[in-house]
Design a protein around this motif. Structure first.
Motif, PDB file in Angstrom:
ATOM      1  N   UNK A 511      14.595  -0.349 -25.540  1.00 19.95           N
ATOM      2  CA  UNK A 511      13.882  -1.666 -25.959  1.00 19.95           C
ATOM      3  C   UNK A 511      13.770  -2.789 -25.269  1.00 19.95           C
ATOM      4  N   UNK A 512      12.602  -3.676 -25.170  1.00 19.45           N
ATOM      5  CA  UNK A 512      12.731  -4.637 -23.997  1.00 19.45           C
ATOM      6  C   UNK A 512      14.212  -5.482 -23.621  1.00 19.45           C
ATOM      7  N   UNK A 513      15.464  -5.471 -24.548  1.00 19.36           N
ATOM      8  CA  UNK A 513      16.061  -5.657 -24.262  1.00 19.36           C
ATOM      9  C   UNK A 513      16.885  -5.049 -22.871  1.00 19.36           C
ATOM     10  N   UNK A 514      16.304  -4.559 -22.651  1.00 22.67           N
ATOM     11  CA  UNK A 514      17.372  -3.436 -21.288  1.00 22.67           C
ATOM     12  C   UNK A 514      17.070  -4.834 -20.329  1.00 22.67           C
ATOM     13  N   UNK A 515      15.876  -5.792 -20.596  1.00 21.11           N
ATOM     14  CA  UNK A 515      15.992  -6.910 -19.528  1.00 21.11           C
ATOM     15  C   UNK A 515      16.824  -8.273 -19.807  1.00 21.11           C
ATOM     16  N   UNK A 516      17.432  -7.964 -20.982  1.00 18.27           N
ATOM     17  CA  UNK A 516      18.354  -8.817 -20.742  1.00 18.27           C
ATOM     18  C   UNK A 516      20.073  -9.048 -20.195  1.00 18.27           C
ATOM     19  N   UNK A 517      19.630  -7.797 -18.973  1.00 14.97           N
ATOM     20  CA  UNK A 517      20.700  -7.502 -18.272  1.00 14.97           C
ATOM     21  C   UNK A 517      22.493  -7.677 -18.736  1.00 14.97           C
ATOM     22  N   UNK A 518      22.080  -7.597 -19.901  1.00 15.28           N
ATOM     23  CA  UNK A 518      23.352  -6.508 -20.944  1.00 15.28           C
ATOM     24  C   UNK A 518      23.270  -5.858 -20.873  1.00 15.28           C
ATOM     25  N   UNK A 519      24.783  -5.299 -19.763  1.00  9.37           N
ATOM     26  CA  UNK A 519      25.202  -3.488 -19.513  1.00  9.37           C
ATOM     27  C   UNK A 519      25.606  -2.851 -20.880  1.00  9.37           C
ATOM     28  N   UNK A 520      26.637  -3.396 -21.342  1.00  7.79           N
ATOM     29  CA  UNK A 520      27.343  -3.125 -22.344  1.00  7.79           C
ATOM     30  C   UNK A 520      26.426  -2.498 -23.831  1.00  7.79           C
ATOM     31  N   UNK A 521      25.507  -3.871 -24.195  1.00  9.45           N
ATOM     32  CA  UNK A 521      24.714  -3.800 -25.396  1.00  9.45           C
ATOM     33  C   UNK A 521      23.637  -2.668 -25.287  1.00  9.45           C
ATOM     34  N   UNK A 522      23.151  -2.668 -23.594  1.00 10.57           N
ATOM     35  CA  UNK A 522      22.349  -2.086 -23.701  1.00 10.57           C
ATOM     36  C   UNK A 522      22.388  -0.165 -23.787  1.00 10.57           C
ATOM     37  N   UNK A 523      23.625  -0.222 -23.025  1.00 13.61           N
ATOM     38  CA  UNK A 523      24.387   1.679 -23.390  1.00 13.61           C
ATOM     39  C   UNK A 523      24.682   1.461 -25.109  1.00 13.61           C
ATOM     40  N   UNK A 524      25.043   0.830 -25.396  1.00 10.99           N
ATOM     41  CA  UNK A 524      25.390   1.147 -27.178  1.00 10.99           C
ATOM     42  C   UNK A 524      23.786   1.067 -27.767  1.00 10.99           C
ATOM     43  N   UNK A 525      22.982   0.097 -27.700  1.00 10.36           N
ATOM     44  CA  UNK A 525      21.965   0.725 -28.065  1.00 10.36           C
ATOM     45  C   UNK A 525      21.000   1.542 -27.697  1.00 10.36           C
ATOM     46  N   UNK A 526      20.785   2.188 -26.265  1.00  3.01           N
ATOM     47  CA  UNK A 526      20.536   2.892 -25.935  1.00  3.01           C
ATOM     48  C   UNK A 526      21.227   4.538 -26.830  1.00  3.01           C
ATOM     49  N   UNK A 527      22.640   4.143 -26.326  1.00  2.49           N
ATOM     50  CA  UNK A 527      23.559   5.833 -26.722  1.00  2.49           C
ATOM     51  C   UNK A 527      22.593   6.422 -28.711  1.00  2.49           C
ATOM     52  N   UNK A 528      23.054   4.949 -28.999  1.00  2.00           N
ATOM     53  CA  UNK A 528      22.303   5.428 -30.081  1.00  2.00           C
ATOM     54  C   UNK A 528      21.124   6.339 -31.056  1.00  2.00           C
ATOM     55  N   UNK A 529      19.631   5.405 -30.018  1.00  2.23           N
ATOM     56  CA  UNK A 529      18.403   5.485 -29.660  1.00  2.23           C
ATOM     57  C   UNK A 529      18.694   7.262 -29.702  1.00  2.23           C
ATOM     58  N   UNK A 530      19.373   7.940 -28.148  1.00  6.56           N
ATOM     59  CA  UNK A 530      19.812   8.720 -27.981  1.00  6.56           C
ATOM     60  C   UNK A 530      19.912   9.728 -28.821  1.00  6.56           C
ATOM     61  N   UNK A 531      21.133   9.424 -29.758  1.00  8.92           N
ATOM     62  CA  UNK A 531      21.781  10.521 -30.874  1.00  8.92           C
ATOM     63  C   UNK A 531      20.498  10.552 -31.992  1.00  8.92           C
ATOM     64  N   UNK A 532      20.168   9.803 -32.440  1.00  7.16           N
ATOM     65  CA  UNK A 532      19.493   9.210 -33.816  1.00  7.16           C
ATOM     66  C   UNK A 532      18.551  10.635 -32.974  1.00  7.16           C
ATOM     67  N   UNK A 533      17.935  10.656 -31.852  1.00  2.87           N
ATOM     68  CA  UNK A 533      16.634  11.518 -31.788  1.00  2.87           C
ATOM     69  C   UNK A 533      17.235  12.793 -31.277  1.00  2.87           C
ATOM     70  N   UNK A 534      18.535  13.924 -30.654  1.00  6.84           N
ATOM     71  CA  UNK A 534      18.637  14.467 -31.546  1.00  6.84           C
ATOM     72  C   UNK A 534      19.284  15.084 -32.727  1.00  6.84           C
ATOM     73  N   UNK A 535      19.656  14.293 -33.564  1.00  7.11           N
ATOM     74  CA  UNK A 535      19.434  14.641 -34.004  1.00  7.11           C
ATOM     75  C   UNK A 535      18.171  14.953 -35.040  1.00  7.11           C
ATOM     76  N   UNK A 536      17.860  14.537 -35.270  1.00  7.23           N
ATOM     77  CA  UNK A 536      16.050  14.637 -35.720  1.00  7.23           C
ATOM     78  C   UNK A 536      15.649  16.417 -35.084  1.00  7.23           C
ATOM     79  N   UNK A 537      16.169  16.126 -33.680  1.00  4.78           N
ATOM     80  CA  UNK A 537      15.147  17.684 -32.908  1.00  4.78           C
ATOM     81  C   UNK A 537      15.531  18.807 -33.628  1.00  4.78           C
ATOM     82  N   UNK A 538      17.589  18.830 -33.543  1.00  8.54           N
ATOM     83  CA  UNK A 538      18.411  19.491 -34.728  1.00  8.54           C
ATOM     84  C   UNK A 538      17.897  19.363 -36.235  1.00  8.54           C
ATOM     85  N   UNK A 539      17.856  18.775 -36.673  1.00 12.31           N
ATOM     86  CA  UNK A 539      17.445  18.716 -38.137  1.00 12.31           C
ATOM     87  C   UNK A 539      15.920  18.941 -38.846  1.00 12.31           C
TER      88      UNK A 539
END
Length: 539
Positions: A511-539
């Motif tokens: 998301x554009x929130x990557x440019x907020x320079x908040x590393x921890x928040x970015x990792x939390x957000x992107x990890x959730x997006x990746x997990x959601x996509x992985x589960x979509x592919x498996x299901x």
């Protein structure tokens, strides 16, 4: 019933060198074609002669006596051997080819070497002036212009009565006595041998593989070549041709994995991926149906490329995935299998569940066999359990805790997950050529979204900078251009149009929130997006 141990314990008289020369020349001891060629250099041959002379152990020859007729090699090193004088039983040399070829080449004088082979490793001489030493060799390989007389005496003459007598005439008595003593060492030397007497090809294959682990690894492919060989068909050559066919598609590495090829072959032809199964097949059957193996592998590769963005064997989280796929796509003719929507969906679901759960990491033989059976049912449009097994849903923690390591199953699965989104270059937003990028699969094509140097400046990073959630498709050029600065700073080097930036980020699971320079928040957000996509592919 004989056990393997009792078979291997069968005694065999040791060979004298003269007997060994005779056995080879008369065809009583043959070199099967699945053995590789002679690879020793002159120095190794000279050291073997020194070991025999000093009575050092040189290892036993392993000989297989059988009524099984295999194609055998009429050449031994540079020598073309006469037609054998008998057919049954047949003794094949399983272990000791380099030693036997060396001994034959150094001492025999009856057969002329092939003129096209200019090897000089057979020209071994005893150095009469060399100091006797337990470690250093007194034997040397010399070219004709290096020979000094009477210092160097040719071993070639030790079993040639006329030549030996002629060479000894006129020598000083002390040198003649020394040479006599050396010759006696070789005429009295014994070459130990063990006899394997069985017609069970599986036993022979296992023994052959294990004994050859001491030197150059030799695999079951050479044995299978022997089982299935005919004048019109050579299994190993067929595999080589198949490898060339797959090269334009990035899967030439399949040819380097003979074990994988053999298991694919066995799975397609017998519905079972074990080597033992293929060994029990009739050679004529393998020959007549090999086109099914070819169509199966080509169909599997085509499906992986077009549906999952897998462009090389290196991209596959587990190469064994090819085995059940080859079974599904194998056809008895040149026509390509038509895959319906239900079949395609089932295979894709199975693929992602297998990869994300690293299903082939434990009990792979049992798991692969189950998948082969399910693939065959799916292919026949029957109820199939393909992909129906207990599996874990992807969680954000996977992408936060796992680190990017190019060779691991999870990293390869992660890369393929990113590829499904058709990533764009971070500078211009143009499409990344996945085919070329993934064919040359290496870490230079993947970089950090939050650069290492920037994360080092943070006081409270909760995650490792190398975690998967911080990695994206990004060329080295783009990474160098963006630099090791905060995302809000390198944003100025990207395509300025907001809609293009948004598209670049969405294709990278950001998301554009990557440019907020908040590393921890970015990792939390992107990890959730990746997990959601992985589960979509498996299901």
């Amino acid at each position: 019933m004989k056990t393997l141990n009792s078979i291997l314990a069968a005694p065999m008289d040791d060979f004298s060198i003269r007997q060994l020369l005779s056995h080879v020349k008369d065809g009583l001891l043959r070199i099967p074609t699945f053995q590789r060629g002679f690879v020793w250099d002159a120095e190794k041959v000279a050291f073997l002669m020194d070991s025999i002379y000093k009575g050092y152990p040189i290892g036993s020859l392993l000989i297989w006596r059988t009524r099984e007729q295999l194609d055998y090699d009429r050449k031994l090193g540079p020598f073309v051997l006469p037609t054998p004088k008998k057919e049954y039983p047949i003794d094949y040399l399983l272990d000791g080819q380099q030693r036997v070829t060396s001994i034959f080449g150094v001492f025999q004088t009856e057969i002329q070497q092939d003129e096209r082979d200019s090897s000089d490793w057979m020209n071994i001489y005893f150095d009469l002036y060399a100091k006797s030493d337990a470690q250093e060799s007194q034997f040397v390989a010399l070219a004709p212009d290096q020979v000094e007389s009477p210092r160097h005496f040719p071993l070639k003459l030790f079993f040639n009565v006329g030549g030996f007598g002629k060479a000894m005439r006129g020598l000083p008595e002390d040198l003649a006595l020394q040479i006599d003593a050396v010759q006696t060492k070789f005429t009295e030397a014994r070459i130990p041998a063990e006899l394997l007497t069985t017609d069970d090809k599986t036993t022979v294959a296992i023994v052959f593989e294990r004994v050859n682990r001491r030197g150059v690894p030799l695999d079951t492919l050479q044995l299978l070549t022997a089982w299935t060989w005919s004048q019109e068909f050579h299994l190993q050559k067929q595999f080589e041709n198949l490898t060339l066919d797959l090269k334009p598609f990035g899967f030439q590495d399949v040819g380097d994995d003979s074990n994988l090829l053999i298991r694919c072959c066995s799975a397609v032809l017998a519905g079972n991926a074990s080597t033992d199964t293929l060994m029990k097949l009739n050679g004529a059957s393998v020959r007549s149906r090999f086109n099914e193996v070819e169509s199966g592998l080509k169909g599997a590769v085509d499906f992986l490329r077009n549906n999952l963005h897998v462009y090389s064997l290196e991209n596959l989280p587990s190469p064994s995935i090819l085995i059940p796929l080859a079974v599904f796509f194998a056809t008895p003719n040149e026509s390509q299998l038509r895959v319906n929507h239900t079949q395609k969906s089932a295979i894709i679901r199975w693929f992602w569940r297998t990869c994300f759960n690293r299903r082939y990491n434990s009990q792979p033989a049992k798991t692969i066999q189950s998948d082969i059976e399910s693939m065959l049912k799916l292919k026949a449009n029957e109820p199939s359990n393909l992909g129906i097994f207990p599996y874990n849903q992807a969680t954000p923690e996977w992408f936060k805790l796992e680190q990017f390591r190019v060779g691991t199953v999870f990293t390869k699965t992660f890369v393929l997950l990113l590829a499904q989104k058709k990533p764009l270059t971070f500078i211009s937003g143009s499409p990344i050529s996945l085919a070329s990028t993934l064919k040359s699969y290496n870490k230079n094509e993947f970089h950090h979204l939050y650069p290492k140097s920037f994360v080092k400046t943070l006081s409270n990073p909760s995650y490792d900078v190398n975690c998967l959630a911080n990695i994206s498709f990004m060329s080295r050029v783009d990474n160098n251009t963006l630099g090791g600065v905060a995302p809000s700073v390198y944003r100025a080097k990207m395509e300025p149009k907001p809609e293009v930036q948004f598209k670049i980020l969405s294709h990278a699971f950001c998301y554009p929130t990557i440019f907020n320079d908040d590393f921890n928040a970015f990792i939390d957000e992107r990890a959730t997006l990746l997990a959601n996509e992985a589960n979509r592919l498996m299901n």
